[in-house]
Design an enzyme around this catalytic site. Sequence first.
Site, PDB file in Angstrom:
ATOM      1  N   ARG A  72      -0.745  21.877   5.760  1.00  0.00           N
ATOM      2  CA  ARG A  72      -0.800  23.326   5.518  1.00  0.00           C
ATOM      3  C   ARG A  72      -2.260  23.698   5.368  1.00  0.00           C
ATOM      4  O   ARG A  72      -2.946  23.203   4.460  1.00  0.00           O
ATOM      5  CB  ARG A  72      -0.016  23.689   4.255  1.00  0.00           C
ATOM      6  CG  ARG A  72      -0.316  25.103   3.762  1.00  0.00           C
ATOM      7  CD  ARG A  72       0.621  25.594   2.704  1.00  0.00           C
ATOM      8  NE  ARG A  72       1.931  25.880   3.262  1.00  0.00           N
ATOM      9  CZ  ARG A  72       2.870  26.598   2.641  1.00  0.00           C
ATOM     10  NH1 ARG A  72       2.635  27.106   1.452  1.00  0.00           N
ATOM     11  NH2 ARG A  72       4.028  26.810   3.213  1.00  0.00           N
ATOM     12  N   HIS A  93       4.188  29.456  11.292  1.00  0.00           N
ATOM     13  CA  HIS A  93       4.967  28.764  10.262  1.00  0.00           C
ATOM     14  C   HIS A  93       6.277  28.278  10.890  1.00  0.00           C
ATOM     15  O   HIS A  93       7.362  28.771  10.567  1.00  0.00           O
ATOM     16  CB  HIS A  93       5.225  29.720   9.093  1.00  0.00           C
ATOM     17  CG  HIS A  93       5.594  29.042   7.808  1.00  0.00           C
ATOM     18  ND1 HIS A  93       5.723  27.662   7.688  1.00  0.00           N
ATOM     19  CD2 HIS A  93       5.878  29.543   6.571  1.00  0.00           C
ATOM     20  CE1 HIS A  93       6.053  27.368   6.435  1.00  0.00           C
ATOM     21  NE2 HIS A  93       6.159  28.486   5.743  1.00  0.00           N
ATOM     22  N   ASP A 119       8.135  39.889   4.942  1.00  0.00           N
ATOM     23  CA  ASP A 119       7.224  38.934   4.301  1.00  0.00           C
ATOM     24  C   ASP A 119       6.165  39.752   3.555  1.00  0.00           C
ATOM     25  O   ASP A 119       6.051  40.968   3.751  1.00  0.00           O
ATOM     26  CB  ASP A 119       6.582  38.021   5.358  1.00  0.00           C
ATOM     27  CG  ASP A 119       5.737  36.899   4.741  1.00  0.00           C
ATOM     28  OD1 ASP A 119       5.867  36.640   3.521  1.00  0.00           O
ATOM     29  OD2 ASP A 119       4.929  36.291   5.480  1.00  0.00           O
ATOM     30  N   ARG A 152      15.239  25.041   4.355  1.00  0.00           N
ATOM     31  CA  ARG A 152      13.944  24.451   4.695  1.00  0.00           C
ATOM     32  C   ARG A 152      14.061  22.929   4.713  1.00  0.00           C
ATOM     33  O   ARG A 152      13.566  22.263   5.617  1.00  0.00           O
ATOM     34  CB  ARG A 152      12.866  24.865   3.666  1.00  0.00           C
ATOM     35  CG  ARG A 152      12.462  26.331   3.702  1.00  0.00           C
ATOM     36  CD  ARG A 152      11.723  26.690   4.972  1.00  0.00           C
ATOM     37  NE  ARG A 152      10.569  25.819   5.197  1.00  0.00           N
ATOM     38  CZ  ARG A 152       9.373  25.983   4.616  1.00  0.00           C
ATOM     39  NH1 ARG A 152       9.152  26.994   3.821  1.00  0.00           N
ATOM     40  NH2 ARG A 152       8.383  25.147   4.888  1.00  0.00           N
ATOM     41  N   CYS A 156      10.781  34.651   3.758  1.00  0.00           N
ATOM     42  CA  CYS A 156      10.327  33.261   3.643  1.00  0.00           C
ATOM     43  C   CYS A 156      10.074  32.871   2.185  1.00  0.00           C
ATOM     44  O   CYS A 156      10.169  31.705   1.839  1.00  0.00           O
ATOM     45  CB  CYS A 156       9.083  33.059   4.486  1.00  0.00           C
ATOM     46  SG  CYS A 156       7.764  34.215   4.083  1.00  0.00           S
ATOM     47  N   GLN A 205       9.380  27.139   8.745  1.00  0.00           N
ATOM     48  CA  GLN A 205      10.069  28.264   8.127  1.00  0.00           C
ATOM     49  C   GLN A 205      11.080  28.861   9.104  1.00  0.00           C
ATOM     50  O   GLN A 205      12.238  29.096   8.762  1.00  0.00           O
ATOM     51  CB  GLN A 205       9.042  29.328   7.723  1.00  0.00           C
ATOM     52  CG  GLN A 205       9.671  30.571   7.121  1.00  0.00           C
ATOM     53  CD  GLN A 205      10.330  30.283   5.775  1.00  0.00           C
ATOM     54  OE1 GLN A 205       9.712  29.684   4.898  1.00  0.00           O
ATOM     55  NE2 GLN A 205      11.580  30.685   5.603  1.00  0.00           N
TER      56      GLN A 205
HETATM   57  N1  NVA Z   1       2.721  34.930   5.081  1.00  0.00           N
HETATM   58  C1  NVA Z   1       2.773  34.154   3.873  1.00  0.00           C
HETATM   59  C2  NVA Z   1       3.843  33.106   3.978  1.00  0.00           C
HETATM   60  C3  NVA Z   1       3.990  32.206   2.798  1.00  0.00           C
HETATM   61  C4  NVA Z   1       5.035  31.181   2.972  1.00  0.00           C
HETATM   62  C5  NVA Z   1       1.415  33.500   3.630  1.00  0.00           C
HETATM   63  O1  NVA Z   1       0.801  33.025   4.595  1.00  0.00           O
HETATM   64  O2  NVA Z   1       0.969  33.493   2.497  1.00  0.00           O
HETATM   65  N1   CP Z   2       8.088  29.824   2.439  1.00  0.00           N
HETATM   66  C1   CP Z   2       7.187  28.878   2.102  1.00  0.00           C
HETATM   67  O1   CP Z   2       6.578  28.218   2.942  1.00  0.00           O
HETATM   68  O2   CP Z   2       7.063  28.711   0.759  1.00  0.00           O
HETATM   69  P1   CP Z   2       5.935  27.878  -0.005  1.00  0.00           P
HETATM   70  O3   CP Z   2       4.642  28.596   0.204  1.00  0.00           O
HETATM   71  O4   CP Z   2       6.394  27.867  -1.430  1.00  0.00           O
HETATM   72  O5   CP Z   2       5.885  26.490   0.591  1.00  0.00           O
END
Ligand code: NVA
Ligand code: CP
Length: 300
Positions: free
Chosen positions: A102, A129, A219, A287, A259, A132
């Site tokens: 990540r 993602h 989101d 997930r 998500c 997800q």
């Molecule tokens: N769009 C959000 C998704 C988190 C799972 C982010 O990138 O923070």
């Molecule tokens: N939706 C998602 O990826 O959640 P986290 O940021 O908690 O991993």
Amino acid sequence: MRHLLKLGDLTTEEITDILNLADQLKYEQKNGASRPLLKGKTLGLIFQKASTRTRVSFEVGMVQLGGYPLFLSASDLQIGRGEPVQDTARVLSRYLNGIMIRTFAQREVEDLAAYGSIPIINGLTDYAHPCQVLADLMTIREYKSTLRGLKFCYIGDGNNVANSLAVGCVKMGLDVHMACPKDFRPDADIVKWASAQDNFTLTTDVMAAAEGADVLYTDVWASMGQEGEAAGRKVAFKGYQVNKAVMKAAKPDAIVQHCLPAHRGEEITDDVFEAHATELFDEAENRMHAQKAVLVKLMG
Ligand code: NVA
Ligand code: CP
């Protein structure tokens, strides 16, 4: 399939295979019959951003498959002190059977795959993602029994999640409608590709996108790394919210997906969130099942 870097790399058949295996692994786990399909295999989990769902679902999923997950915080790795990702990829390939990462730049994930010799899984970048959206497709199929032809409505920021939703939902034959403010559309390459398909509509009109929808998805207005823009985004996204009025425009049996984490009162109201909590937490649970399917496909 050698990696999971973005959904654009997968065919409709490959996505369907993952969803079918995910359903089977979920059934086995619920019946206490998980198989050690990754016995003795190790997965490194590199995090440059926070996570609740991704970290825990990958760790527990690996354990359920008989494998061993290693949580690797970027701030503790030499990568955090500037060791190039190309070298990190080649070193970790000597120890591990797979890596989930990540991070911010999609390029970093692509470089890991290019320089390493083990499967790489994108656990979220600023661009995509994929894990997800595999879980989202699994959940929508669970609730609606099918994917093809459903009206899918996304309201909000054209971010990483929206990019992956556009690709995944279009590939799986949903009728995709995205309502995003003009300056916050999905990435240009995604819009270009999706707009060339006949099941994608991008609009600024929230109600038109929601009209008759089977699935409503949203989101956060400010993603990780955009904290400094949060105040400006609150203004730009006003009205891009899943609320009672939007639910009224959708089909009476529409499901809501997010998500998570959610910011109640911004992209979704508290009442809609709580009325659809079962779907939202089924989505979060999925997930793990969807990722187990990906792990088995890549490392099994
Ligand atoms: N769009 C959000 C998704 C988190 C799972 C982010 O990138 O923070
Ligand atoms: N939706 C998602 O990826 O959640 P986290 O940021 O908690 O991993």
